[in-house]
Design a protein around this motif. Sequence first.
Motif, PDB file in Angstrom:
ATOM      1  N   SER A  80       0.841  -1.189   0.000  1.00 21.05           N
ATOM      2  CA  SER A  80       0.000   0.000   0.000  1.00 21.05           C
ATOM      3  C   SER A  80       0.879   1.242   0.000  1.00 21.05           C
ATOM      4  CB  SER A  80      -0.929   0.011   1.219  1.00 21.05           C
ATOM      5  OG  SER A  80      -0.172  -0.012   2.416  1.00 21.05           O
ATOM      6  N   ALA A  81       0.234   2.376  -0.170  1.00 25.31           N
ATOM      7  CA  ALA A  81       0.931   3.657  -0.119  1.00 25.31           C
ATOM      8  C   ALA A  81       0.010   4.681   0.522  1.00 25.31           C
ATOM      9  CB  ALA A  81       1.341   4.113  -1.521  1.00 25.31           C
ATOM     10  N   VAL A  82       0.621   5.638   1.209  1.00 28.49           N
ATOM     11  CA  VAL A  82      -0.117   6.728   1.850  1.00 28.49           C
ATOM     12  C   VAL A  82       0.417   8.046   1.316  1.00 28.49           C
ATOM     13  CG1 VAL A  82      -0.564   7.937   4.031  1.00 28.49           C
ATOM     14  CG2 VAL A  82      -0.658   5.448   3.949  1.00 28.49           C
ATOM     15  N   VAL A  83      -0.497   8.932   0.943  1.00 28.11           N
ATOM     16  CA  VAL A  83      -0.141  10.295   0.562  1.00 28.11           C
ATOM     17  C   VAL A  83      -0.794  11.232   1.566  1.00 28.11           C
ATOM     18  CG1 VAL A  83      -0.286  12.086  -1.194  1.00 28.11           C
ATOM     19  CG2 VAL A  83       0.023   9.703  -1.885  1.00 28.11           C
ATOM     20  N   ALA A  84       0.025  11.956   2.317  1.00 32.44           N
ATOM     21  CA  ALA A  84      -0.491  12.933   3.271  1.00 32.44           C
ATOM     22  C   ALA A  84      -0.466  14.307   2.617  1.00 32.44           C
ATOM     23  CB  ALA A  84       0.353  12.932   4.540  1.00 32.44           C
ATOM     24  N   LEU A  85      -1.608  14.963   2.618  1.00 31.46           N
ATOM     25  CA  LEU A  85      -1.753  16.263   1.976  1.00 31.46           C
ATOM     26  C   LEU A  85      -1.990  17.339   3.024  1.00 31.46           C
ATOM     27  CD1 LEU A  85      -4.211  15.263  -0.909  1.00 31.46           C
ATOM     28  CD2 LEU A  85      -1.723  15.525  -1.083  1.00 31.46           C
ATOM     29  N   GLY A  86      -1.266  18.446   2.911  1.00 30.20           N
ATOM     30  CA  GLY A  86      -1.527  19.624   3.728  1.00 30.20           C
ATOM     31  C   GLY A  86      -2.232  20.664   2.882  1.00 30.20           C
ATOM     32  N   LEU A  87      -3.516  20.889   3.158  1.00 30.60           N
ATOM     33  CA  LEU A  87      -4.334  21.834   2.384  1.00 30.60           C
ATOM     34  C   LEU A  87      -4.478  23.143   3.150  1.00 30.60           C
ATOM     35  CD1 LEU A  87      -7.228  19.342   1.454  1.00 30.60           C
ATOM     36  CD2 LEU A  87      -5.108  19.766   0.198  1.00 30.60           C
ATOM     37  N   PRO A  88      -4.879  24.225   2.479  1.00 30.62           N
ATOM     38  CA  PRO A  88      -5.152  25.461   3.208  1.00 30.62           C
ATOM     39  C   PRO A  88      -6.120  25.203   4.363  1.00 30.62           C
ATOM     40  CG  PRO A  88      -5.185  25.869   0.857  1.00 30.62           C
ATOM     41  CD  PRO A  88      -5.049  24.383   1.016  1.00 30.62           C
ATOM     42  N   ALA A  89      -5.886  25.826   5.496  1.00 36.89           N
ATOM     43  CA  ALA A  89      -6.659  25.543   6.708  1.00 36.89           C
ATOM     44  C   ALA A  89      -8.148  25.791   6.530  1.00 36.89           C
ATOM     45  CB  ALA A  89      -6.118  26.382   7.864  1.00 36.89           C
TER      46      ALA A  89
END
Length: 446
Positions: free
Chosen positions: A293-302
């Motif tokens: 598996s793979a995980v992509v962590a995204l930081g979006l505008p608050a």
Amino acid sequence: MRVVVVGGGISGLVAAYRLRMALGSALELVLLERRARVGGILHTGELAGEPVDLGAEAFVGRRPEIPALLAELGLSEQLVHPAGRRPLIWSGGAAHPLPERTLMGIPAGPDAVAGLVDDETLERIAAEPTRPLRWERGGDVSVAELVGDRFGEQVVRRSVDPLLGGVYAGRAESIGVRAALPTLAAALDAGAPNLTRAVVDALPPPSAGPVFGGLRDGYRVLLDALREVAAPKLETDTPATGLTRTGSGWLVDPVGAADAVILATPAPVTATLLRTVAPDAAAAAAAVDLSSSAVVALGLPADTPLPDNSGILVATGEPLRAKAFTLSSRKWPHLAERDVALVRASFGRFGDDTPLSWPDEELVAAAVADLATVTGLAVRPETALVQRWRGGLPQYAPGHTARIAELESAVAALPGLAVAGAYLHGVGVPACAASGTAAAQRILSR
């Protein structure tokens, strides 16, 4: 006494910690880890300067192992719980509430999946109690075979698969009833006349406390504390390449003699190390398949207006590449306080690890595009992290419990040897911790 623990995941670290607590400074403890870091598939990275878990991010709160371990280590203040929001299921190009009164997505009646499946399927579920049930007591079949026969394919693909994909990175075809759903197997063994009745009997009672828990600053806090207290001689980037019995104990290549050995390694590695000393156990371990598996962590505008849900699971057969999204800033109150909105996208199911071969940029782009599809938002991440887990999760195929019983019986005949890991009795963090404790107790008892 010299003990070698092979494998620095949570199972191996807990085993090392238990040994040190029992034997103190009299113990010479060596921990071998083939990677450059300990933790196995538990890994805490940093996104926008804050910790974020890139492996498991929650544990089953009904089990006592992790809260008890945190208390022992003086880390109880790290324990956090979700906000209580419910996830969605993306099926047929639309979002649906996650069905309630289900056991790993298997409904206790037609009302549980109304709106998620078609009318024909609802009628089939309603009529299921009138159909004779064939179940061999003590036997095992895949979840797909049982549920597909009784409730239909739509229940498997739209309700069961999304949950199994989250727990095992698997599908209903690759997971057996007895290992993954022991309470359901017990209800069927006890003579439940139909699947509907068995699900009702197997459902856990309503819990007064939170179902899940997590760590405020990520699993690295627990991993670091276990390593510090266990104080092993740590050998990273050092795979074990051989295991041999001697007249007084064991020989572990490349670190030499040991009075006892704990193999807290993935099933294929365990199989290789046991091949000459316990061939039956090795064969049982080699039969356990793994999923990547793979995980992509995204930081979006608050201020990104994410849905007011804990996550979105994707049904099998949808034209999306991601299998699930955790809306972390909605799920966890402590993450909602950060300067970015956090989302985790998960990829990979058993038999399809294609996304793991994509470059990071392509994997992030797929996560962004699929998140935009399921939320309807114009998603613009400010930052992103990618973590791949090749062979990270074992598949509990039909017959798994019998294979593991055979493996453990063969190992039990060898003094000074124990096994631990996610492929034995549960893939969750509490189950892995329990397996590490059990392995240490086996060594201590001998």
